[in-house]
Design a protein around this motif. Sequence first.
Motif, PDB file in Angstrom:
ATOM      1  N   LYS A  35     -51.034 -20.971 -10.822  1.00  0.00           N
ATOM      2  CA  LYS A  35     -51.715 -19.814 -10.229  1.00  0.00           C
ATOM      3  C   LYS A  35     -53.174 -20.118  -9.926  1.00  0.00           C
ATOM      4  N   HIS A  36     -53.840 -20.807 -10.854  1.00  0.00           N
ATOM      5  CA  HIS A  36     -55.247 -21.148 -10.631  1.00  0.00           C
ATOM      6  C   HIS A  36     -55.373 -22.139  -9.473  1.00  0.00           C
ATOM      7  N   LEU A  37     -54.482 -23.087  -9.420  1.00  0.00           N
ATOM      8  CA  LEU A  37     -54.510 -24.070  -8.341  1.00  0.00           C
ATOM      9  C   LEU A  37     -54.308 -23.395  -6.981  1.00  0.00           C
ATOM     10  N   ARG A  38     -53.389 -22.440  -6.899  1.00  0.00           N
ATOM     11  CA  ARG A  38     -53.177 -21.710  -5.638  1.00  0.00           C
ATOM     12  C   ARG A  38     -54.429 -20.924  -5.260  1.00  0.00           C
ATOM     13  N   TYR A  39     -55.112 -20.364  -6.248  1.00  0.00           N
ATOM     14  CA  TYR A  39     -56.366 -19.633  -5.994  1.00  0.00           C
ATOM     15  C   TYR A  39     -57.410 -20.574  -5.384  1.00  0.00           C
ATOM     16  N   GLU A  42     -60.467 -22.910  -0.693  1.00  0.00           N
ATOM     17  CA  GLU A  42     -60.750 -24.093   0.123  1.00  0.00           C
ATOM     18  C   GLU A  42     -60.280 -23.888   1.563  1.00  0.00           C
ATOM     19  N   SER A  43     -59.111 -23.249   1.736  1.00  0.00           N
ATOM     20  CA  SER A  43     -58.594 -23.003   3.091  1.00  0.00           C
ATOM     21  C   SER A  43     -59.469 -22.008   3.856  1.00  0.00           C
ATOM     22  N   GLU A  44     -60.217 -21.189   3.118  1.00  0.00           N
ATOM     23  CA  GLU A  44     -61.127 -20.217   3.730  1.00  0.00           C
ATOM     24  C   GLU A  44     -62.501 -20.828   4.035  1.00  0.00           C
TER      25      GLU A  44
END
Length: 157
Positions: free
Chosen positions: A48-52, A57-59
């Motif tokens: 979950k933290h990695l997806r956050y 980063e994608s933003e």
Amino acid sequence: MVYSAGKGAHEFVLNREGEYVLSQEAHHAEGTRIDIQPGGLRKDYTEKHLRYLEFLESEGYKLRYSGGFVPDINQVLIKQGGVFTYPALKKSPRGKLRLLFELQPMAFIIEQAGGVATDGTSEILSLPVEDLEQRCPIYIGSRYEVEKAREFLSADK
């Protein structure tokens, strides 16, 4: 030096005469899209933290991490936004930083500056201290980034 007596966060600088002079009446850690300051190693992050972090980063967020909690919080204040995280890790589910001596004092200053501090579910300042060495995950900084962390951490997948 940043100081708060419960009515905003105020910045003082040391002048040439050795006196601290008010340089900014009140900080506002409300900005977004500035930087991410994640503690821990990526290989130890929870899913979950990695997806956050990948979302940020994608933003277009930039990664900045000094390795020191206080300097990174100071960066959030100076830049008037961003987020510092030291999450629950696979091997350290309670995080690394101490609630009483590190997290709650910085949470107080960040909240006085308009930001937010959470362990991912609860406000840092509302957590009861049960032990002097009690450790806790932290997401601290601008409201937008911290609320996004809560979304990712509470997601079912």
